[in-house]
Design a protein around this motif. Structure first.
Motif, PDB file in Angstrom:
ATOM      1  N   LEU A 268      28.124  35.802  36.082  1.00 31.20           N
ATOM      2  CA  LEU A 268      29.876  34.674  36.158  1.00 31.20           C
ATOM      3  C   LEU A 268      29.541  33.155  36.236  1.00 31.20           C
ATOM      4  O   LEU A 268      30.382  32.457  35.885  1.00 31.20           O
ATOM      5  N   LYS A 269      28.260  33.037  36.993  1.00 33.02           N
ATOM      6  CA  LYS A 269      27.692  31.561  36.723  1.00 33.02           C
ATOM      7  C   LYS A 269      28.489  30.843  37.808  1.00 33.02           C
ATOM      8  O   LYS A 269      29.412  29.772  37.681  1.00 33.02           O
ATOM      9  N   LEU A 270      29.171  31.687  38.421  1.00 33.26           N
ATOM     10  CA  LEU A 270      30.219  30.879  40.071  1.00 33.26           C
ATOM     11  C   LEU A 270      29.362  30.763  41.100  1.00 33.26           C
ATOM     12  O   LEU A 270      28.184  31.751  41.411  1.00 33.26           O
ATOM     13  N   LYS A 271      29.732  29.540  41.698  1.00 32.44           N
ATOM     14  CA  LYS A 271      29.415  29.438  43.109  1.00 32.44           C
ATOM     15  C   LYS A 271      29.756  30.837  44.092  1.00 32.44           C
ATOM     16  O   LYS A 271      30.989  31.750  44.513  1.00 32.44           O
ATOM     17  N   ARG A 272      28.756  31.298  45.587  1.00 35.96           N
ATOM     18  CA  ARG A 272      28.941  32.006  46.075  1.00 35.96           C
ATOM     19  C   ARG A 272      30.277  31.892  46.926  1.00 35.96           C
ATOM     20  O   ARG A 272      30.860  33.251  47.601  1.00 35.96           O
ATOM     21  N   GLU A 273      30.893  30.793  47.202  1.00 37.50           N
ATOM     22  CA  GLU A 273      31.697  30.301  47.986  1.00 37.50           C
ATOM     23  C   GLU A 273      32.934  30.975  47.377  1.00 37.50           C
ATOM     24  O   GLU A 273      33.579  30.874  48.165  1.00 37.50           O
ATOM     25  N   CYS A 274      33.233  30.755  46.208  1.00 35.62           N
ATOM     26  CA  CYS A 274      33.811  31.457  45.088  1.00 35.62           C
ATOM     27  C   CYS A 274      34.322  32.428  45.127  1.00 35.62           C
ATOM     28  O   CYS A 274      35.417  33.035  44.114  1.00 35.62           O
ATOM     29  N   PHE A 275      33.289  33.453  45.258  1.00 36.28           N
ATOM     30  CA  PHE A 275      33.155  34.824  44.854  1.00 36.28           C
ATOM     31  C   PHE A 275      34.157  35.657  46.166  1.00 36.28           C
ATOM     32  O   PHE A 275      33.442  35.638  47.581  1.00 36.28           O
ATOM     33  N   SER A 276      34.946  36.142  46.123  1.00 36.11           N
ATOM     34  CA  SER A 276      35.247  37.034  47.110  1.00 36.11           C
ATOM     35  C   SER A 276      35.716  38.558  46.800  1.00 36.11           C
ATOM     36  O   SER A 276      36.529  38.728  45.350  1.00 36.11           O
ATOM     37  N   PRO A 277      34.505  39.641  47.181  1.00 33.34           N
ATOM     38  CA  PRO A 277      35.092  40.668  46.514  1.00 33.34           C
ATOM     39  C   PRO A 277      36.230  41.664  46.300  1.00 33.34           C
ATOM     40  O   PRO A 277      36.064  42.003  45.342  1.00 33.34           O
ATOM     41  N   GLY A 278      37.098  41.018  47.539  1.00 32.85           N
ATOM     42  CA  GLY A 278      38.507  41.389  46.737  1.00 32.85           C
ATOM     43  C   GLY A 278      39.398  41.269  46.246  1.00 32.85           C
ATOM     44  O   GLY A 278      39.687  42.036  45.523  1.00 32.85           O
ATOM     45  N   HIS A 279      38.437  40.922  44.843  1.00 30.13           N
ATOM     46  CA  HIS A 279      39.485  39.803  44.093  1.00 30.13           C
ATOM     47  C   HIS A 279      38.628  40.737  42.854  1.00 30.13           C
ATOM     48  O   HIS A 279      39.233  40.813  41.468  1.00 30.13           O
ATOM     49  N   LEU A 280      37.447  41.442  43.519  1.00 25.65           N
ATOM     50  CA  LEU A 280      37.103  42.508  41.581  1.00 25.65           C
ATOM     51  C   LEU A 280      37.107  43.802  41.938  1.00 25.65           C
ATOM     52  O   LEU A 280      36.768  44.301  43.046  1.00 25.65           O
ATOM     53  N   HIS A 281      37.385  44.547  41.185  1.00 25.36           N
ATOM     54  CA  HIS A 281      37.489  45.662  40.862  1.00 25.36           C
ATOM     55  C   HIS A 281      37.244  46.398  39.923  1.00 25.36           C
ATOM     56  O   HIS A 281      37.370  46.276  38.581  1.00 25.36           O
ATOM     57  N   ILE A 282      36.422  47.490  40.923  1.00 29.54           N
ATOM     58  CA  ILE A 282      35.326  48.182  39.435  1.00 29.54           C
ATOM     59  C   ILE A 282      36.582  49.973  39.211  1.00 29.54           C
ATOM     60  O   ILE A 282      36.492  49.790  40.119  1.00 29.54           O
TER      61      ILE A 282
ATOM     62  N   GLY B  27      40.940  32.301  42.198  1.00 29.91           N
ATOM     63  CA  GLY B  27      41.332  33.279  43.099  1.00 29.91           C
ATOM     64  C   GLY B  27      42.616  34.379  42.867  1.00 29.91           C
ATOM     65  O   GLY B  27      43.132  35.105  43.499  1.00 29.91           O
ATOM     66  N   ARG B  28      42.232  35.283  41.438  1.00 25.20           N
ATOM     67  CA  ARG B  28      42.931  36.101  40.989  1.00 25.20           C
ATOM     68  C   ARG B  28      42.322  37.223  41.125  1.00 25.20           C
ATOM     69  O   ARG B  28      40.871  37.304  41.260  1.00 25.20           O
ATOM     70  N   ASP B  29      42.416  38.345  40.448  1.00 26.57           N
ATOM     71  CA  ASP B  29      41.956  39.268  39.815  1.00 26.57           C
ATOM     72  C   ASP B  29      40.468  39.766  38.776  1.00 26.57           C
ATOM     73  O   ASP B  29      41.385  39.187  37.696  1.00 26.57           O
ATOM     74  N   LEU B  30      39.990  39.922  38.857  1.00 29.90           N
ATOM     75  CA  LEU B  30      39.314  40.679  37.678  1.00 29.90           C
ATOM     76  C   LEU B  30      38.918  41.918  37.485  1.00 29.90           C
ATOM     77  O   LEU B  30      38.581  42.897  38.721  1.00 29.90           O
ATOM     78  N   PHE B  31      39.573  42.965  37.010  1.00 29.87           N
ATOM     79  CA  PHE B  31      38.966  43.958  36.526  1.00 29.87           C
ATOM     80  C   PHE B  31      38.420  45.224  35.669  1.00 29.87           C
ATOM     81  O   PHE B  31      37.742  44.086  34.489  1.00 29.87           O
ATOM     82  N   VAL B  32      36.925  45.781  35.919  1.00 29.03           N
ATOM     83  CA  VAL B  32      36.557  46.311  35.086  1.00 29.03           C
ATOM     84  C   VAL B  32      36.062  47.099  35.019  1.00 29.03           C
ATOM     85  O   VAL B  32      35.783  48.232  36.204  1.00 29.03           O
ATOM     86  N   PRO B  33      35.668  48.155  33.669  1.00 31.15           N
ATOM     87  CA  PRO B  33      35.829  49.525  33.530  1.00 31.15           C
ATOM     88  C   PRO B  33      34.731  49.918  33.488  1.00 31.15           C
ATOM     89  O   PRO B  33      33.550  48.958  33.321  1.00 31.15           O
ATOM     90  N   ALA B  34      34.027  50.764  35.159  1.00 31.09           N
ATOM     91  CA  ALA B  34      31.960  51.155  34.832  1.00 31.09           C
ATOM     92  C   ALA B  34      32.424  51.591  33.163  1.00 31.09           C
ATOM     93  O   ALA B  34      33.177  52.823  32.518  1.00 31.09           O
ATOM     94  N   PRO B  35      30.797  51.707  32.354  1.00 25.74           N
ATOM     95  CA  PRO B  35      30.518  51.788  31.101  1.00 25.74           C
ATOM     96  C   PRO B  35      30.889  53.644  31.640  1.00 25.74           C
ATOM     97  O   PRO B  35      30.671  54.251  32.263  1.00 25.74           O
ATOM     98  N   ILE B  36      31.106  53.639  30.498  1.00 27.88           N
ATOM     99  CA  ILE B  36      31.145  55.442  30.174  1.00 27.88           C
ATOM    100  C   ILE B  36      30.376  56.035  29.560  1.00 27.88           C
ATOM    101  O   ILE B  36      29.178  55.755  29.258  1.00 27.88           O
TER     102      ILE B  36
END
Length: 332
Positions: free
Chosen positions: A286-300, A250-259
């Motif tokens: 990410l080998k993540l169960k669907r119920e564990c994925f919250s779009p609000g914690h992924l930041h592009i 339930g923490r945050d993941l930040f990912v830069p878009a490729p240059i």
């Protein structure tokens, strides 16, 4: 500093019992009185192991030698050992699903809530070394502690920048503290310690390098961090393990878009998938169960507006932890 508390010594003994993993160990440390006699403790622990008390007692006496050896090794290597019941154990890791329960530490681990895992490929595309250094420098300027894995490539750039900018950095190892891998980063490991940072491992002294340990190490990197910044990764990639763990916690993941010049590079294939924001594809890599994925914690991070949102996020963490300075974030 106490090399190892009595509770931690007993935690090491218990951790070596059959059928005792990190989750059961934490439960035992929370609910059982470890000061009782070995016989009484064996009787209590038999309920967790489904093993006769006599066999548990035999294992306890056998494991005492292991615990004493680890304490001797910690003294030899100027390290210390802590468990989840100890006061100095990292709060963020304690709250994580991936808490191993016992950590071997050399240097100043600290207990910061404003820590970030900066991770990525060992073979970064062109310019991504600069991106790693620039974003790490901005995080350090805001008082964020940098967590990474001492690998070549992205990890090395993150650690080196944190040191150069006067920041705090923690290297999470996939083996015992009595060795350094890769060998070419032995000097960097020394620099981390001398700059006030730490080397940390969930693996006892004498544990050697293998792929399974590195996968477990990646989980601890995420557990030690308030958020994860995944600079660049192919598919599959070790960085994706830590990225998935952050979201599962339930923490945050930040990912830069490729240059622009690297969009078709295999080393940013994971970035391209994450930028696509397709939940099924994200959970797959990410080998993540669907119920564990919250779009609000992924930041592009795509453009300057996204940089500003990231900057606000970091400033909020730094302010909550009573550290950091203001300043606009710039990745490129």
């Amino acid at each position: 500093m106490n090399v190892c508390s009595e509770t931690c010594r007993k935690a090491m003994i218990i951790s070596r019992l059959g059928k005792i993993g990190p989750a059961k160990l934490k439960k035992i440390l929370l609910h059982e009185d470890l000061s009782m006699s070995p016989e009484r403790l064996a009787e209590r622990l038999s309920r967790y192991t489904n093993t006769a008390p006599e066999e548990v007692l035999r294992q306890i006496f056998q494991n005492e030698e292991f615990a004493e050896h680890q304490i001797d090794e910690a003294v030899t290597h100027d390290a210390h050992i802590i468990c989840t019941a100890d006061k100095g154990y990292p709060e963020l890791l304690k709250e994580s699903k991936f808490d191993p329960g016992i950590l071997f530490v050399k240097g100043n681990l600290g207990n910061r809530l404003n820590s970030a895992a900066v991770i990525g490929s060992r073979e970064l595309p062109p310019r991504y070394d600069q991106i790693t250094a620039r974003i790490t420098g901005n995080l350090v300027a805001k008082g964020v502690s940098i967590v990474s894995g001492l690998a070549v490539g992205c990890d090395s750039y993150a650690h080196k920048t944190a040191i150069a900018e006067g920041g705090h950095t923690v290297a999470v190892l996939g083996h015992g503290l009595d060795s350094i891998y890769p060998k070419e980063n032995a000097g960097l490991a020394e620099d981390i310690i001398s700059s006030g940072g730490a080397l940390v491992s969930q693996f006892p002294f004498g544990s050697r390098v293998n792929s399974y340990n590195f996968a477990k190490r990646d989980l601890v990197q995420a557990g030690l961090s308030r958020f994860v910044l995944m600079i660049a990764s192919g598919v599959p990639g070790g960085s994706l393990i830590a990225s998935g763990a952050a979201l599962e916690d339930g923490r945050d993941l930040f990912v830069p878009a490729p240059i622009r010049e690297s969009v078709t590079n295999d080393k940013v294939r994971a970035n391209n998938i994450l930028v696509g924001e397709n939940p099924e594809e994200i959970c797959r890599i990410l080998k993540l169960k669907r119920e564990c994925f919250s779009p609000g914690h992924l930041h592009i991070i795509k453009d300057r507006n996204d940089y500003g949102k990231f900057d606000d996020f970091i400033s909020g963490i730094a302010k909550a932890d009573g550290d950091g300075v203001s300043g606009q974030l710039s990745l490129f």
